[in-house]
Design an enzyme around this catalytic site. Structure first.
Site, short mmCIF file in Angstrom:
data_model
loop_
_atom_site.label_atom_id
_atom_site.label_comp_id
_atom_site.label_asym_id
_atom_site.label_seq_id
_atom_site.Cartn_x
_atom_site.Cartn_y
_atom_site.Cartn_z
N GLY A 252 0.83 -1.19 0.00
CA GLY A 252 0.00 0.00 0.00
C GLY A 252 0.87 1.25 0.00
O GLY A 252 1.98 1.26 0.54
N CYS A 253 0.37 2.32 -0.59
CA CYS A 253 1.17 3.54 -0.72
C CYS A 253 1.45 4.20 0.62
O CYS A 253 2.59 4.60 0.92
CB CYS A 253 0.50 4.51 -1.69
N ASN A 254 0.42 4.32 1.47
CA ASN A 254 0.64 4.91 2.79
C ASN A 254 1.56 4.03 3.63
O ASN A 254 2.39 4.52 4.40
CB ASN A 254 -0.69 5.09 3.51
N VAL A 255 1.40 2.73 3.46
CA VAL A 255 2.25 1.78 4.17
C VAL A 255 3.71 1.99 3.82
O VAL A 255 4.59 2.00 4.69
CB VAL A 255 1.84 0.33 3.80
#
Length: 348
Positions: free
Chosen positions: A150-153
């Site tokens: 995931g991008c935020n991850v």
């Protein structure tokens, strides 16, 4: 070595970004480009910036249209990848840009996403540090299935993992606040995503531990050696198309000082091609990462609060999604990891 790649979900933001990177990859031939509701349209109607592919016709996503490729990239909504991947042979490399195969714990999937967990694939973050030594890239060599993070991850993990690995921060009290561009919400027509609603406004979402990326962050930092990892994650939509600026703080471990903290971050990324720790006093900006597969990182110590403060900037569509997919593809196929990817951003 030329590999033929199909991209499913080609009309969306993630699929379009994958195609943009693949179009410049010297070892890739782009095969089928597929979609669901947009099938039958020319790609240029949805991705007009992809001039070399504009006349391609989007076809239905099916096992038949995806057959005959060396690589299949699935840029589909969460919950849709599992069924498609199940119809593909074990000989094809499948990269899932959705969340279906990221989590190791099926109960966590059910709690945050609902439905049946599709299973766990090798995790596509080459830079993820592992508690026993080494990085995740060693586990990607020769893989036939890859779950793209995931991008935020990615922003939170890359921002804070050096401190966890080195033991200079306590991983049980992490606080992460992220400024996120609107493309992170996907190409969907919702009132709060309209320009008239979003321009000039900053809007928090998935507050209070409800964001779906929370268990993935915990999973990563636990893999990096953290015990009792806990994170409070608050993303905020801000009026920009691309980018994530993740500010993550953690309590300092006993005896840790500013020098030890900085050394941990510098050492962790000294040899990484795409993760760069900036010189002291220079702070990451999302503008500096636009179009690049780069994560820019800085760290400081708030001595009065007794906390380390990490800031990580990246392009959510490149390092946060499509770039991670291509980087993982290169490793899985035995190609140079950096092939087809750039660290040069677009400015102003």
């Amino acid at each position: 070595m030329t590999v033929r790649v199909a991209v499913s979900g080609a009309s969306g933001y993630a699929g379009g970004e994958v195609l943009r990177l693949l179009a410049a990859h010297p070892e890739v031939e782009i095969g089928a480009v597929t979609a669901h509701s947009s099938a039958g349209d020319r790609l240029g109607q949805h991705q007009p910036h992809l001039r070399s592919l504009a006349d391609r016709v989007l076809v239905e996503t099916s096992a038949a249209t995806l057959a005959g490729h060396d690589v299949v990239v699935l840029a589909l909504p969460h919950g849709a990848s599992g069924a498609v991947a199940a119809e593909l042979g074990d000989d094809v490399l499948v990269l899932d840009c959705g969340a279906d195969h990221r989590l190791a714990d099926g109960a966590e999937w059910a709690a945050y996403y609902g439905g049946t967990h599709a299973g766990t694939w090798p995790y596509g973050m080459p830079e993820l540090r592992l508690a026993g030594g080494g990085t995740q890239r060693e586990r990607l060599a020769g893989a036939r299935r890859v779950a793209v993070p995931g991008c935020n991850v990615t922003a939170v993990t890359l921002g804070m993992q050096p401190g966890v690995v080195a033991g200079v921060v306590e991983p049980d009290d992490l606080v992460a606040v992220l400024a996120v561009g609107y493309s992170g919400a996907g190409r969907v027509a919702k009132q709060h995503l309209l320009a008239s609603e979003g321009l000039g406004s900053a809007v928090p979402y998935a507050v209070g531990g409800t964001h779906r990326h929370t268990p993935e962050i915990i999973q990563n930092l636990t893999a990096a050696g953290g015990r009792g990892v806990a994170v409070s994650l608050t993303p905020v939509l801000v009026p920009m198309s691309r980018g994530i600026l993740a500010t993550t703080t953690a309590r300092l471990a006993p005896g840790a000082d500013a020098a030890a903290v900085r050394e941990a971050w510098v050492a962790a990324y000294a040899d990484e091609p795409f993760v760069h720790v900036l010189p002291e006093g220079q702070w990451p900006t999302t503008a500096a990462t636009v179009g690049a597969n780069t994560a820019l990182v800085q760290v400081a110590v708030d001595a009065r609060a007794g906390r380390a403060v990490s800031v990580c900037a990246l392009d959510n569509l490149v390092k946060g999604t499509a770039g991670a997919a291509v980087q993982s593809m290169n490793l899985a196929l035995g190609l140079p990891e950096t092939l087809g990817l750039t660290t040069e951003g677009v400015a102003p």
